[in-house]
Scaffold this motif. Structure first.
Motif: not given
Length: 450
Positions: A127-147
């Motif tokens: 993964x390059x930097x852009x991919x890692x940023x997207x993956x990090x953001x996706x984990x925040x999204x999943x945490x929000x959707x867990x509520x």
């Protein structure tokens, strides 16, 4: 299969018992010591974290020649981390483990083996930097959707931790406080659930105000996409009590409470209270007297004075005064310090769990991008372990157990696996101490076949 000259299958002897000879050999067939990995597979099906991460990683392989999908590669690696195998080298053996193969959706005997260590290593470094940023953001999204619904308020604990390096990896620096070369990755946790929201690899130095503001700004803006009206409180020690971070929070409707280093001006402002506490202790000859006060304090670099709470404690050894700064207008000084600020100490325990029980400090790659990828993988393993623990009924002692205890009692369960033409049969140990709990978790985590 083992090579012809591999002697691990040869029988060997053990001490006799009751005059009977004891022999042993590694020829038991399809047996796994990690039968509980199937619980992790159920947790992953409920969370969807691995498929979400895999979908963000670009795959330039020829689709007609793919044996291991991106999700399968990540799934085997994350399951291995959760089961106590933090190194990619472990996959050279685990790729043939029947329980791991079943957890990854493959038949235990006739199914293809899982990806090997070289494949894992290639994709950890891909993964390059852009991919890692997207993956990090996706984990925040999943945490929000867990509520199920947006919460009225959340408290986020932010802290960094020393990640010692043994070499000259990029971003590693010598830190005088820890007296070693290290990274100082930032961890962010949901204070209510203990969920790890975010992990960010960074150099081994204390973050400055602009960096702290940047991390908080990006995180809060991502959360606001899902919860525009939720009251967000950021809680951290004095590393994060920077003017840039406080100013951004004040202008964007975010509450904060940060530690504040002592100084002579603050000491003068609370002198009357500290003197009173010392007199009360000395007059009554007590071992300790604690009290609280608050003041308005403005450093020269601050645009305006802010609310500062002081915890004053006098003992026979002397006086100890601690300060916190906040933009929260309600609550007493005692509540703000003892009930709100001091509760952030739990985040330090969660970081220790992340590091010591899931080995997230195995950031031994030279590239910082690969090391950030490892933090994401270990954080995903943290999510799975937390999901398994949350599924345990509250009266059970393991409902509040450490990850290492849950791994020992629920994941490290021996199972014999037999595959026939029409079915796969799992035979767990008849005297498994957690048999009833394991059966209940299977029903709670793994969807019933339709």
């Amino acid at each position: 299969m083992p090579a012809k000259d591999d002697d691990t299958l040869l029988p060997f002897s053990l001490p006799s018992i009751c005059k009977k000879r004891v022999t042993a050999a590694f020829d038991g067939g399809l047996i796994s010591s990690d039968g509980g990995v199937l619980l992790l597979a159920g947790a992953d099906q409920r969370l969807g974290v691995i498929d979400a991460l895999a979908a963000l990683m670009p795959d330039h392989r020829n689709p007609n020649l793919i044996t291991h999908s991106m999700a399968d590669i990540l799934r085997a690696r994350i399951f291995a981390i959760a089961c106590g195998y933090p190194d990619g080298d472990d996959l050279d053996d685990l790729r043939q483990d029947p329980a791991f193969k079943m957890a990854c959706g493959r038949l235990p005997e006739s199914g293809d083996h899982l990806a090997s260590q070289p494949t894992m290593s290639r994709w950890e470094n891909a993964p390059d930097l852009r991919t890692l940023i997207r993956m990090t953001g996706a984990m925040v999204d999943l945490w929000c959707k867990s509520y199920r619904r947006p919460p009225r308020s959340i408290t986020l604990d932010i802290d960094d931790t020393a990640d010692t390096v043994h070499g000259h990896q990029q971003l590693s620096l010598f830190n005088a406080h820890y007296d070693e070369r290290c990274f100082l990755p930032i961890h962010v946790y949901d204070a209510d659930s203990g969920h790890c929201v975010l992990t960010i690899l960074r150099p081994g130095k204390t973050p400055d105000g602009k960096e702290v503001r940047g991390h908080i700004r990006r995180l809060v803006r991502r959360i606001r996409r899902h919860w525009p009206k939720t009251v967000i409180t950021i809680r951290g020690d004095s590393h994060y009590g920077r003017k840039e971070a406080m100013g951004w929070c004040e202008h964007n409707g975010v509450q904060y409470i940060f530690g504040l280093p002592p100084n002579s001006v603050l000491a003068a402002q609370v002198f009357d209270k500290t003197d009173e506490v010392c007199v009360r202790r000395a007059s009554a000859n007590l071992d300790v007297v604690r009290d609280y006060t608050e003041t308005r304090y403005g450093a020269k670099s601050w645009p305006q004075p802010r609310r500062v709470v002081a915890r004053i404690e006098a003992t026979r050894k002397g006086l100890d005064t601690r300060y916190v700064v906040t933009n929260i207008t309600v609550g007493t000084a005692e509540w703000l310090y003892d009930s709100l600020y001091c509760a952030r100490g739990q985040a330090e325990n969660l970081i220790k769990r992340h590091k010591s029980q899931l080995a997230s400090d195995r950031t031994s790659c030279r590239s910082p991008l690969a090391n950030q990828m490892r933090l994401i993988l270990h954080t995903a393993a943290y999510w799975l372990m937390l999901q398994v623990r949350n599924a345990i009924p509250k009266p059970q002692p393991l409902a509040s157990g450490e990850f290492s205890t849950i791994r020992l009692r629920l994941l490290k369960i021996a199972v014999r696996i037999k595959e026939t033409a029409s079915r796969v049969r799992l035979a767990f140990a008849a005297n498994c101490p957690e048999a009833a709990l394991f059966r209940g978790l299977v029903g709670a985590l793994i969807p019933r076949p339709t």
